[in-house]
Enzyme design. Structure first.
Site, PDB file in Angstrom:
ATOM      1  CG  HIS A  29      17.745  58.822  29.550  1.00  0.00           C
ATOM      2  ND1 HIS A  29      16.595  59.468  29.920  1.00  0.00           N
ATOM      3  CD2 HIS A  29      17.918  59.072  28.234  1.00  0.00           C
ATOM      4  CE1 HIS A  29      16.090  60.082  28.855  1.00  0.00           C
ATOM      5  NE2 HIS A  29      16.870  59.860  27.819  1.00  0.00           N
ATOM      6  NE  ARG A  81      13.669  65.180  30.115  1.00  0.00           N
ATOM      7  CZ  ARG A  81      14.988  65.106  30.048  1.00  0.00           C
ATOM      8  NH1 ARG A  81      15.720  66.128  30.415  1.00  0.00           N
ATOM      9  NH2 ARG A  81      15.570  64.008  29.638  1.00  0.00           N
TER      10      ARG A  81
END
Lengths: 248, 555
Positions: free
Chosen positions: B326, B346
């Site tokens: 990740h 994000r």
């Protein structure tokens, strides 16, 4: 806190550097009493890290290890302090003199029900969790909550049938059970919150028209042709299509 | 609180924020997304899977000769926990229609759907029911139900993100079932984030061309998992739950059909046999094997148990050469090193920036590309921030989110993330987070078809344990969808299958045969699998664990 990193103890930069206990000697150590036994552990450890550092292989009492599953409910006392404290072993840091024990499981009643046959009303709570009406509003549950949720307030809201408020206030509940184990009225708060959230999601959250429409389109095979076309494409054709697609 | 030595870098991030805010508001990409060639190059040069020693040939079993992730090859070249000869399977300890191995999201979805189709089941789970990666997913679940989106567009995003290695029929199942899953979960009581008029509140994820990330604040997995568990517990007459009792081997009948498993009670150290007409593996992934020494986001029991059991029984594995890191795991404070920082950060406008506060990558590349770009920025270009212990990371600028989405957004939409850092005196509404890629997901797994069937009759696989759905790189939000889609399909198809099947004699011959194969390949390792739990006992403690002979339960 290398023992949190796994058997290799290495950092993500791949430098193998398993930290040994002797190396810790130069570091700051604190004494904690794990189920009554004294252990020296690095200051700044989480309780879970300290238990493993001391040499215990945890079976019960660890799950996600990041504060989501509620498997590691822990109670502790501090020297010279009459209070009983609660926390999650994975997110609570050790302190000098801490006397701690993990709760391997929480005896708790869960009502069995058919969501389809329930109403989003106060009567549902009266029927399934009548003990909430024994709440003496002492706020011990709120004080016990490791997530700092307003547990007592959501139990009060449940008594009034304000399901939206119960949903909202209990949303971040981890079902660790510390509220229930401390409650003098023997309420299982976390299961009440769970029921309220399910009632809200099923009956009170506004329905999404676009969702119903899309499900109908799929059922009527609207996308079948396009799927078949895509599934037959070779890698080059797919690559071209993929890199040319527009973005929202 | 961040230490003083990080202050100059933090100041730079604050200085460039206004400029980056304008860029984000413009609606154009804040950094140019990579071309196919650029993606390939950054992966080759910096993704951990591409390191020369990352893979090795497995010497036994159905994938013999294939290059696999080295730790996976080790796992497969391990001995069984049991001696098959000691088991009398003529009198099984339990009998049921379906044995479900794993009590996470996939297992629970399968149990619900099986019972709705008339089949009883036993859930065998290593920890408690719900102690699973499913519980921990934060950011959301993809599904193409918005008017400007379509299931086929979701298909294209998923297959492109997976480098076109995904099995087409599985991607179709995943994306076509998506909207139905959103509804199914809502009917079970999942509280989706919505706008006041009922429109789903959706965001982008890495590699998505439309906003289709459905969420429950940043407790998406926790809300879904607890809903599924609660529904399973509402039916004790149909589903028996055996906690702290993982399955350690499959049972095969004399016709080659899967017929249940051997369970291990981790507390009493007893073994039990379960005879089942069908078996569903939903054991999740392998993060706790700490591939290449990486920290992991995974739960305590993620040791790839299903892989090795199915492999010994002859099931083929797909893409077990590919590991998902990740892009954003926590670096500081060290107590939470490797913990997941949701991609939703994000999605909501948070930007990765280097020590000088400069953007260096489009914030929403597919995960492997984004992770490789972050590693390049730290290790290749030396633009990371080094902390005292030697770890390196770059900033994930969260205060930008409040500027873009309005004050209070983080507190409402990221309560878990806020709490995680606030405990250590870091307020993510005002200061960024220090991050580096962390071991997150098993991209490959046991090969299945769109019915969640394996090549072994009566054996089904759902969720992270399966392979083919995501190719060699899964996109954010497709794993929550995956375990629901294939959990349900496995449950339903197994329920149909058990109506017809008549089992023959139960055996563990495949375990003995595999042991023989290990011997013939000259493999002398003393590894035992399933691993069940990682070992975090310090070396000094282990040196004192000198019991010469184990007897009874006292070690």
């Amino acid at each position: 806190m290398k023992q949190e990193l796994g058997p290799t103890g290495s950092s993500h930069q791949n430098k193998k550097k398993t930290k040994k206990k002797s190396e810790e000697a130069t570091n700051n150590l604190v004494t904690v009493y794990i189920m009554g036994k004294a252990h020296k552990v690095p200051a700044g450890s989480t309780i879970m890290g300290a238990i493993e550092y001391a040499g215990y292989q945890i079976k019960r009492g660890a799950g996600c290890r990041e504060g989501f599953c509620g498997a590691c409910a822990t109670v502790y006392r501090m020297p010279g302090d009459f209070k009983i404290y609660t926390g999650l072993a994975c997110t609570t840091l050790v302190q000098e003199g801490m006397w701690l024990a993990q709760l391997p499981a929480i005896p708790a009643r869960k009502a069995i029900y058919d969501l389809e046959k329930l109403q989003p009303t106060v009567e549902t709570f009266q029927l399934l969790y009548p003990e909430i009406f024994r709440c003496v509003a002492c706020a011990t549950c709120t004080k016990a909550c490791p997530q700092d949720l307003e547990v007592m307030d959501y139990i009060q809201a449940a008594k009034q049938g304000d399901i939206e408020k119960v949903m909202d206030l209990s949303f971040d509940c981890l079902c660790c059970g510390l509220c229930a184990i401390r409650c003098p009225a023997e309420i299982v708060q976390f299961n009440v919150g769970l029921l309220a959230r399910r009632l809200y999601g099923r009956y009170l959250n506004k329905k999404s028209q676009h969702l119903e429409k899309r499900i109908k389109e799929i059922k009527e095979h609207k996308y079948d042709q396009e799927y078949e076309k895509l599934m037959k494409m070779n890698r080059e054709e797919l690559t071209k299509l993929y890199y040319e697609r527009d973005m929202e | 609180m961040y230490p003083e030595y990080m202050k100059p870098s933090l100041d730079k991030v604050a200085q460039t924020r206004a400029k980056r805010f304008e860029l984000a508001k413009s609606g154009k990409p804040v950094f140019p997304p990579m071309t196919a060639e650029e993606r390939e190059k950054v992966l080759q040069d910096f993704h951990p899977d591409y390191k020369p020693d990352a893979r090795r040939q497995v010497r036994v079993g159905p994938n013999k000769g294939e290059l696999l992730t080295a730790e996976v090859a080790d796992l497969l070249e391990s001995h069984s926990r049991i001696d098959p000869q000691k088991f009398d399977l003529s009198q099984p300890d339990f009998e049921t229609d379906i044995l479900i191995i794993g009590g996470g999201g996939g297992g629970c979805a399968a149990a619900i759907e099986a019972m709705r189709n008339g089949a009883k089941s036993i859930i065998s789970t290593k920890l408690r029911i719900g102690d699973a990666n499913s519980m921990m997913s934060q950011g959301g679940m993809q599904a193409a139900d918005m008017p400007q989106d379509s299931p086929t567009r979701h298909y294209l995003d998923a297959i492109g993100g997976g480098h076109f290695d995904n099995k087409p029929e599985l991607v179709r199942a995943l994306t076509e079932d998506g909207p139905k899953i959103v509804k199914w979960l809502e009917d079970l009581g999942v509280v989706w984030d919505k706008l006041p008029d009922g429109t789903m509140q959706v965001l982008h994820g890495g590699g998505t061309s439309r906003k289709r990330m459905h969420s429950c604040r940043d407790y998406t997995g926790a809300i879904i998992m607890r809903t599924l568990m609660d529904e399973v517990r509402n039916h004790p007459e149909m589903v028996e739950i055996l906690e702290f009792m993982p399955t350690v081997e499959l049972i095969i009948d004399d016709q080659g059909r899967c017929a249940g498993g051997i369970l291990y009670n981790m507390e009493t150290e007893e073994y039990f046999s379960v005879k089942a007409k069908a078996t569903i593996i939903a054991t999740g992934g392998f993060g706790r094997l700490h591939i290449r020494g990486f920290d992991t986001t995974n739960h305590y029991g993620a040791t790839g148990d299903g892989l090795v059991m199915a492999y010994r029984a002859g099931a083929n594995l797909l893409y077990m050469d590919s590991v998902q890191y990740h892009p954003t795991g926590a670096v500081y404070p060290e107590q939470i090193a490797g913990f997941l920082i949701t991609e939703k950060i994000r999605g909501a406008g948070g930007q990765p920036v280097n020590k000088d506060g400069e953007l260096f990558v489009f914030p929403r590349e597919p995960r492997d590309v984004e992770a490789a770009a972050i590693i390049r920025e730290c290790n290749g270009r030396k633009n990371g921030i080094t902390i005292q212990s030697g770890r390196v990371g770059i900033w994930l600028d969260s205060p930008l989110i409040e500027m873009l989405q309005g004050e209070g957004y983080i507190n409402h939409q990221f309560p878990a993330m806020f709490r995680q850092f606030n405990r250590y005196g870091i307020d993510i509404t005002k200061e960024p987070m220090l991050i580096f890629p962390t071991l997150h997901y098993q991209n490959g797994g046991i090969e299945i078809n769109e019915k969640a069937e394996t090549t072994i009759p009566g054996l089904y696989v759902a969720g992270e344990a399966s392979g083919g759905v995501h190719g060699r790189n899964r996109l954010m939000g497709n794993s929550v969808l995956d375990y629901n889609v294939f959990g349900r399909r496995a449950g339903r198809n197994a329920a149909e299958y058990v109506k017809k099947v008549k089992l023959g004699k139960l055996t563990l011959e495949h375990v003995a045969k595999y042991e023989q194969e290990l011997k013939e390949a000259g493999i002398k390792a003393d590894r035992i699998a399933p691993v069940l739990l990682p070992l975090y006992t310090p070396e000094e403690v282990r040196k004192r664990q000198l019991t010469a002979h184990y007897e009874g339960t006292l070690r």
